[in-house]
Design an enzyme around this catalytic site. Structure first.
Site, PDB file in Angstrom:
ATOM      1  N   GLY A 100       1.152  -1.475  -0.068  1.00 26.61           N
ATOM      2  CA  GLY A 100       1.057  -2.219   1.179  1.00 26.61           C
ATOM      3  C   GLY A 100      -0.276  -2.948   1.265  1.00 26.61           C
ATOM      4  O   GLY A 100      -1.224  -2.628   0.542  1.00 26.61           O
ATOM      5  N   GLY A 152       3.595   1.192  -1.227  1.00 21.21           N
ATOM      6  CA  GLY A 152       4.712   0.488  -0.612  1.00 21.21           C
ATOM      7  C   GLY A 152       5.765   0.048  -1.598  1.00 21.21           C
ATOM      8  O   GLY A 152       6.947  -0.038  -1.264  1.00 21.21           O
ATOM      9  N   GLU A 175      -2.701   7.234  -2.513  1.00 18.42           N
ATOM     10  CA  GLU A 175      -3.207   7.267  -1.139  1.00 18.42           C
ATOM     11  C   GLU A 175      -4.436   8.147  -0.936  1.00 18.42           C
ATOM     12  O   GLU A 175      -5.296   7.839  -0.104  1.00 18.42           O
ATOM     13  CB  GLU A 175      -2.089   7.696  -0.187  1.00 18.42           C
ATOM     14  CG  GLU A 175      -1.045   6.633   0.089  1.00 18.42           C
ATOM     15  CD  GLU A 175      -0.106   6.408  -1.077  1.00 18.42           C
ATOM     16  OE1 GLU A 175       0.594   5.367  -1.092  1.00 18.42           O
ATOM     17  OE2 GLU A 175      -0.054   7.266  -1.990  1.00 18.42           O
ATOM     18  N   ASP A 183       3.033   8.276   1.580  1.00 20.06           N
ATOM     19  CA  ASP A 183       4.038   8.022   2.617  1.00 20.06           C
ATOM     20  C   ASP A 183       5.272   7.375   2.001  1.00 20.06           C
ATOM     21  O   ASP A 183       5.670   7.743   0.909  1.00 20.06           O
ATOM     22  CB  ASP A 183       3.444   7.183   3.753  1.00 20.06           C
ATOM     23  CG  ASP A 183       2.970   5.803   3.291  1.00 20.06           C
ATOM     24  OD1 ASP A 183       2.638   5.639   2.096  1.00 20.06           O
ATOM     25  OD2 ASP A 183       2.931   4.878   4.124  1.00 20.06           O
TER      26      ASP A 183
END
Length: 483
Positions: A100, A152, A175, A183
């Site tokens: 992301g 992402g 992350e 996530d």
């Protein structure tokens, strides 16, 4: 059991209408302004629908504009009789999707004038809705994981029934290096990986590359990147009969992908194997970071795994201490969440991380200023106190302050319904041995090669499992359970 029946039997709620492009669902994704760049390219060729992430200079990093374009198109294709197969890919030869656009999120978080934290949380809400839509999509969906596939980009691929790795694939959930947590549904897929491999990947942000993305089960197929264009053309030619259910259509797509397999690289053996794999399972099975670090220290006395253990301890100390502790708890409880719950719970966690200093510091330090982050708290060991443990727990509390995530449909399941397209799992091998019908390692390998219709990689993966988890004796083949 047909796939549809599997999904329905695993749902924890009453089934609702299937994924459709209704007015209410499209309202989650308002139209994108016409002056925004062409960051996603959609193409149609006969029955094939292609989504190309088109930010090659940014390694196809996912942003809100792209999500707002992709989700409505998937909803539209879900109800179209003309759309047979969906392919998700990235532009250029470096990345499928490197993650992301976290630099933008960090900028928003530090701008109270625009209520930036709320804006960042809204981004995650839209991303997770798209990922859940992909995870429950009722048409053949194929992700070309060609190049860097992280964060992402993993959300756009890992939940698909078909995930193709190439010699250029680099997979990671990085992350903890930026003060966040894995996530995009990592709460669901990482705890379900073999042994403690998912926990190891989550806490360390280690990478898998090339064929090892396939060997690990992250990808279902391995093709050379030069075969992808030809595969797309072949997929466009597929025709399904009106009465073909999803299971049948997936089988046809799987057979089509297998037509383009050109072999595994001879000089790239299974990396997460043998004594290192045993050490991963030994060290990362614990429920506290302190126990894991102690186990790694003990592993440093092992002449075979001491270099791996030393490097892993050093890596753990470089990560955000808060992220590491939160992520370990996530790995332990996420395995009990269904696919819908995973995204809903992650949304609450992501919203809280947007107000926590480590995320902004990690993104700014690692990606912008290229320096070592200054984490708060600064060390893994500081979490031994009760107040620090409460800090970790706070990321999982549903306190009513965070708006709950409303997904695009009510579909859910507790285990992936498409597991049969990848290489065999340890559980499958263990179950076969428990039947008592195979007496040697060779018989087990032959069985799975035959069962998987000569699928490439099966022989290598099953042989590695057998060498690590079984022993042959007078009574035949037995499974080894480690303390």
């Amino acid at each position: 059991m047909p796939l549809r029946a599997k999904l329905l039997s695993q749902q924890q709620q009453q089934p609702q209408s299937r994924t459709m492009a209704s007015a209410s669902s499209l309202a989650h994704f308002p139209p994108t302004p016409a002056d925004e760049p062409e960051d996603v390219v959609f193409q149609s060729l006969y029955g094939l629908r292609t989504i190309e992430l088109n930010r090659p200079k940014k390694l196809n990093a996912l942003n809100g504009s792209m999500i707002r374009k992709i989700a409505p198109r998937l909803l539209e294709w879900a109800k179209s009789d003309m759309a047979n197969v969906i392919v998700m890919k990235g532009a250029g030869d470096k990345a499928f999707c490197a993650g992301g656009d976290v630099q933008q999120l960090a900028k928003w978080n530090q701008d109270p004038a625009i209520n930036g934290r709320k804006k960042s949380a809204a981004y995650f809400g839209q991303e997770y809705k798209l990922d859940h839509l992909i995870a429950t999509y009722q048409k053949p969906y194929i992700a070309f994981m060609d190049g860097i596939t992280m964060g992402g980009g993993v959300g756009l691929s890992i939940h698909a029934p078909f995930r193709i790795a190439t010699e250029r694939t680099v997979f990671a959930m990085p992350e903890t290096t930026i003060g966040f947590f894995p996530d995009v549904g990592a709460s669901f897929f990482l705890p379900r990986m073999e042994g403690q491999v998912g926990t190891w990947l989550a806490l360390t942000s280690e990478q898998l590359t090339g064929a090892n993305v396939f060997y690990s089960g992250v990808a279902t197929h391995y093709l050379h990147s030069t075969s992808l264009n030809a595969l797309e053309s072949r997929l466009a030619e597929l025709r399904f009969r009106d009465y073909d259910d999803l299971d049948r259509r997936l089988e046809v797509v799987n057979a089509t992908i297998e037509e383009f397999v050109t072999g595994l690289p001879y000089d790239e053996p299974i990396a997460v194997a043998g004594e290192v794999r045993k050490a991963i399972d030994r060290c990362f099975r614990f429920d506290t970071v302190g126990e894991i670090m102690e186990a790694l220290e003990g592993e440093m006395k092992n002449p075979v795994t001491n270099k791996w253990a030393s490097k892993t301890r050093e890596t753990m100390h470089m990560r955000s201490p808060t992220s590491v502790h939160v992520t370990l708890k996530q790995m332990r409880i996420g395995g009990k969440w269904n696919i819908a719950s995973a995204f809903k719970r992650e949304f609450g966690m992501a919203s809280k991380f947007m107000g926590y200093p480590d995320f902004n510091e990690g993104v700014t330090a690692r990606l912008v200023e290229k320096r070592k982050p200054k984490w708060r708290p600064a060390s893994l060991e500081e979490f031994a106190s009760e107040d620090r443990r409460q800090l970790v727990d706070s990321f999982f509390l549903e306190d009513g302050k965070t708006k709950k995530l409303e997904l695009l449909n009510d579909e859910t399941y507790s285990e992936y319904p498409f597991k049969n397209f990848g290489v065999p799992t340890e559980k499958e091998v263990e179950d076969k041995i428990a039947e008592g019908k195979v007496k040697s390692k060779g018989e087990v390998v032959e069985y799975f090669v035959r069962e998987k219709r000569q699928k490439q990689g099966v022989k290598e993966v099953v042989s590695e499992i057998l060498s690590r988890k079984t022993q042959e004796g007078e009574e035949g083949l037995t499974w080894v359970y480690e303390e």
